[in-house]
Design a protein around this motif. Structure first.
Motif, PDB file in Angstrom:
ATOM      1  N   MET A 279     -10.328   1.944  11.324  1.00  0.00           N
ATOM      2  CA  MET A 279     -11.181   1.614  10.188  1.00  0.00           C
ATOM      3  C   MET A 279     -10.371   1.526   8.902  1.00  0.00           C
ATOM      4  O   MET A 279     -10.604   0.656   8.058  1.00  0.00           O
ATOM      5  CB  MET A 279     -12.284   2.676  10.057  1.00  0.00           C
ATOM      6  N   GLN A 280      -9.400   2.399   8.745  1.00  0.00           N
ATOM      7  CA  GLN A 280      -8.562   2.411   7.549  1.00  0.00           C
ATOM      8  C   GLN A 280      -7.824   1.092   7.386  1.00  0.00           C
ATOM      9  O   GLN A 280      -7.837   0.488   6.303  1.00  0.00           O
ATOM     10  CB  GLN A 280      -7.572   3.574   7.646  1.00  0.00           C
ATOM     11  N   MET A 281      -7.209   0.619   8.454  1.00  0.00           N
ATOM     12  CA  MET A 281      -6.462  -0.640   8.381  1.00  0.00           C
ATOM     13  C   MET A 281      -7.383  -1.822   8.130  1.00  0.00           C
ATOM     14  O   MET A 281      -7.072  -2.713   7.331  1.00  0.00           O
ATOM     15  CB  MET A 281      -5.687  -0.842   9.686  1.00  0.00           C
ATOM     16  N   ALA A 282      -8.550  -1.826   8.781  1.00  0.00           N
ATOM     17  CA  ALA A 282      -9.497  -2.932   8.604  1.00  0.00           C
ATOM     18  C   ALA A 282     -10.065  -2.959   7.188  1.00  0.00           C
ATOM     19  O   ALA A 282     -10.236  -4.032   6.597  1.00  0.00           O
ATOM     20  CB  ALA A 282     -10.630  -2.800   9.626  1.00  0.00           C
ATOM     21  N   MET A 283     -10.340  -1.774   6.596  1.00  0.00           N
ATOM     22  CA  MET A 283     -10.869  -1.715   5.239  1.00  0.00           C
ATOM     23  C   MET A 283      -9.815  -2.132   4.221  1.00  0.00           C
ATOM     24  O   MET A 283     -10.141  -2.761   3.202  1.00  0.00           O
ATOM     25  CB  MET A 283     -11.385  -0.299   4.931  1.00  0.00           C
ATOM     26  N   GLN A 284      -8.558  -1.819   4.465  1.00  0.00           N
ATOM     27  CA  GLN A 284      -7.493  -2.251   3.565  1.00  0.00           C
ATOM     28  C   GLN A 284      -7.364  -3.772   3.564  1.00  0.00           C
ATOM     29  O   GLN A 284      -7.192  -4.396   2.510  1.00  0.00           O
ATOM     30  CB  GLN A 284      -6.174  -1.597   3.972  1.00  0.00           C
ATOM     31  N   LYS A 285      -7.467  -4.384   4.747  1.00  0.00           N
ATOM     32  CA  LYS A 285      -7.421  -5.849   4.830  1.00  0.00           C
ATOM     33  C   LYS A 285      -8.610  -6.470   4.122  1.00  0.00           C
ATOM     34  O   LYS A 285      -8.472  -7.473   3.409  1.00  0.00           O
ATOM     35  CB  LYS A 285      -7.399  -6.278   6.298  1.00  0.00           C
ATOM     36  N   MET A 286      -9.794  -5.858   4.287  1.00  0.00           N
ATOM     37  CA  MET A 286     -10.990  -6.397   3.654  1.00  0.00           C
ATOM     38  C   MET A 286     -10.930  -6.258   2.130  1.00  0.00           C
ATOM     39  O   MET A 286     -11.328  -7.168   1.393  1.00  0.00           O
ATOM     40  CB  MET A 286     -12.232  -5.676   4.199  1.00  0.00           C
ATOM     41  N   SER A 287     -10.431  -5.117   1.635  1.00  0.00           N
ATOM     42  CA  SER A 287     -10.318  -4.932   0.186  1.00  0.00           C
ATOM     43  C   SER A 287      -9.312  -5.925  -0.409  1.00  0.00           C
ATOM     44  O   SER A 287      -9.508  -6.424  -1.521  1.00  0.00           O
ATOM     45  CB  SER A 287      -9.898  -3.492  -0.127  1.00  0.00           C
ATOM     46  N   LYS A 288      -8.241  -6.218   0.333  1.00  0.00           N
ATOM     47  CA  LYS A 288      -7.270  -7.215  -0.116  1.00  0.00           C
ATOM     48  C   LYS A 288      -7.917  -8.592  -0.196  1.00  0.00           C
ATOM     49  O   LYS A 288      -7.695  -9.360  -1.154  1.00  0.00           O
ATOM     50  CB  LYS A 288      -6.085  -7.234   0.852  1.00  0.00           C
ATOM     51  N   LYS A 289      -8.753  -8.892   0.776  1.00  0.00           N
ATOM     52  CA  LYS A 289      -9.426 -10.194   0.820  1.00  0.00           C
ATOM     53  C   LYS A 289     -10.465 -10.319  -0.285  1.00  0.00           C
ATOM     54  O   LYS A 289     -10.589 -11.378  -0.921  1.00  0.00           O
ATOM     55  CB  LYS A 289     -10.095 -10.364   2.195  1.00  0.00           C
ATOM     56  N   LEU A 290     -11.232  -9.237  -0.544  1.00  0.00           N
ATOM     57  CA  LEU A 290     -12.322  -9.297  -1.517  1.00  0.00           C
ATOM     58  C   LEU A 290     -11.847  -9.075  -2.944  1.00  0.00           C
ATOM     59  O   LEU A 290     -12.299  -9.763  -3.869  1.00  0.00           O
ATOM     60  CB  LEU A 290     -13.393  -8.247  -1.166  1.00  0.00           C
ATOM     61  N   PHE A 291     -10.976  -8.076  -3.142  1.00  0.00           N
ATOM     62  CA  PHE A 291     -10.611  -7.670  -4.496  1.00  0.00           C
ATOM     63  C   PHE A 291      -9.179  -8.030  -4.891  1.00  0.00           C
ATOM     64  O   PHE A 291      -8.809  -7.887  -6.054  1.00  0.00           O
ATOM     65  CB  PHE A 291     -10.795  -6.133  -4.646  1.00  0.00           C
ATOM     66  N   GLY A 292      -8.384  -8.466  -3.924  1.00  0.00           N
ATOM     67  CA  GLY A 292      -7.022  -8.847  -4.246  1.00  0.00           C
ATOM     68  C   GLY A 292      -6.027  -7.718  -4.266  1.00  0.00           C
ATOM     69  O   GLY A 292      -4.888  -7.880  -4.687  1.00  0.00           O
TER      70      GLY A 292
ATOM     71  N   HIS B 171      -4.905  -3.716  -2.123  1.00  0.00           N
ATOM     72  CA  HIS B 171      -5.150  -2.762  -1.038  1.00  0.00           C
ATOM     73  C   HIS B 171      -5.701  -1.470  -1.607  1.00  0.00           C
ATOM     74  O   HIS B 171      -5.217  -0.976  -2.632  1.00  0.00           O
ATOM     75  CB  HIS B 171      -3.857  -2.450  -0.268  1.00  0.00           C
ATOM     76  N   LEU B 172      -6.719  -0.914  -0.945  1.00  0.00           N
ATOM     77  CA  LEU B 172      -7.215   0.401  -1.346  1.00  0.00           C
ATOM     78  C   LEU B 172      -6.193   1.462  -0.984  1.00  0.00           C
ATOM     79  O   LEU B 172      -5.552   1.395   0.073  1.00  0.00           O
ATOM     80  CB  LEU B 172      -8.549   0.717  -0.641  1.00  0.00           C
ATOM     81  N   MET B 173      -6.053   2.457  -1.839  1.00  0.00           N
ATOM     82  CA  MET B 173      -5.147   3.567  -1.557  1.00  0.00           C
ATOM     83  C   MET B 173      -5.887   4.592  -0.701  1.00  0.00           C
ATOM     84  O   MET B 173      -6.444   5.564  -1.199  1.00  0.00           O
ATOM     85  CB  MET B 173      -4.648   4.203  -2.856  1.00  0.00           C
ATOM     86  N   ILE B 174      -5.913   4.369   0.604  1.00  0.00           N
ATOM     87  CA  ILE B 174      -6.642   5.257   1.519  1.00  0.00           C
ATOM     88  C   ILE B 174      -5.627   6.119   2.271  1.00  0.00           C
ATOM     89  O   ILE B 174      -4.690   5.622   2.827  1.00  0.00           O
ATOM     90  CB  ILE B 174      -7.484   4.450   2.520  1.00  0.00           C
TER      91      ILE B 174
END
Length: 312
Positions: A294-307, A309-312
């Motif tokens: 989930m962590q890796m998938a959310m980082q990819k999604m945050s990059k796609k949506l917000f430009g 990577h989330l610091m998770i």
């Protein structure tokens, strides 16, 4: 003679009458609310867009996040509006809606946590039968049953509460709370309190024992796995769920079953914040921190949506 004049609106309790503290409360609650919305919607979008997460566990997790969004949205925006406008009024229908939606979302959260415990039990204790037992028809039926049962439970408690007459409109809480409404009722609340306690204890005890029993079987099966890596992988899918359940249970128990010696308007207010704000805020963080997939998938999604990577 007791004054039983029909109450058409209620007055909610603010966090402070000082303007500086009202602004501080607004900023803090706005930050928490936006963080909770971003975390839960990001989790839902991640599950929806990532095909590797199209499994029963993540399907139920997305439903849990949806209930969290509803849960925090029912109470926090109104509280922020009170701080900005200093208008503490809420209409009778608005209070009814708050009671109904808070109980619906809390019930859905508990129900989905129980369904997720069953999913982990089947996955770990009966892995060869997992795809047969947890097929998509079964998952959709369990999700629908969770929402429908939560709606029915909320309707029961809402009707049980608003059949009463109220002497005053002052609610000593930042949202419409059943216990506070019982306290301002002119009507004898004995029957209503008994109905609420019996139903809550029966339902709550059932889900608590069910989840506890599931994890007894789960941990028993995990400790029998010879491979340390396989044990770690099994634990990594269970620990976030167990943490979220513990958070929900501890905040709810403290809010509703703490000793009277620990009860005061300020403590009641802070306790309500614990169980209405903390779970929706922390649930996506807990799942992203403890689940590498989930962590890796959310980082990819945050990059796609917000430009970024989330610091998770």
């Amino acid at each position: 003679m007791v004054n039983e004049t029909a109450v058409r609106e209620f007055l909610l309790m603010g966090f402070s009458d000082a303007r500086e503290l009202q602004i501080l409360h607004f900023v803090v609650f706005l930050s928490i609310y936006l963080a909770a919305l971003m975390g839960n919607f990001l989790l839902i979008l991640t599950v929806a867009q990532n095909h590797s997460l199209h499994s029963p566990m993540y399907f139920f997790l997305a439903n849990l996040s949806l209930s969290d969004v509803c849960y925090i949205s029912v109470t926090v925006p109104k509280s922020m509006a009170i701080s900005v406008t200093n208008n503490k009024r809420i209409s009778f229908s608005g209070c009814v809606s708050q009671i109904f939606l808070v109980i619906t979302c809390a019930g859905a959260e508990l129900t989905f946590l129980s369904v997720m415990a069953y999913d982990r039990y089947v996955a770990i204790c009966h892995p060869l039968q997992y795809t047969v037992i947890m097929n998509w028809n079964a998952c959709v039926q369990m999700a629908a049953a969770s929402w429908i049962s939560s709606l029915m439970n909320a309707a029961l408690h809402t009707a049980n509460t608003f059949r009463l007459h109220f002497c005053t409109s002052n609610i000593k809480q930042y949202f419409c709370d059943i216990r506070q409404l019982f306290m301002i009722s002119c009507t004898d609340t004995t029957a209503s309190v008994v109905i609420m306690l019996v139903e809550t204890l029966i339902v709550g005890s059932f889900f608590f024992v069910y989840i506890l029993a599931s994890y007894v079987f789960i941990f028993s099966a995990v400790f029998k796995i010879p491979s340390a890596r396989a044990r770690y992988k099994a634990f990594s899918t269970c620990i976030p769920h167990l943490t979220v359940f513990s958070l929900f249970l501890s905040t709810s128990v403290f809010s509703y079953f703490r000793p009277k010696s620990l009860s005061s308007p300020v403590v009641d207010l802070l306790a309500a914040v614990l169980y209405t704000v903390l779970p929706p805020l922390l649930n996506p963080i807990i799942y992203s921190l403890r689940n590498k997939e989930m962590q890796m998938a959310m980082q990819k999604m945050s990059k796609k949506l917000f430009g970024f990577h989330l610091m998770i």
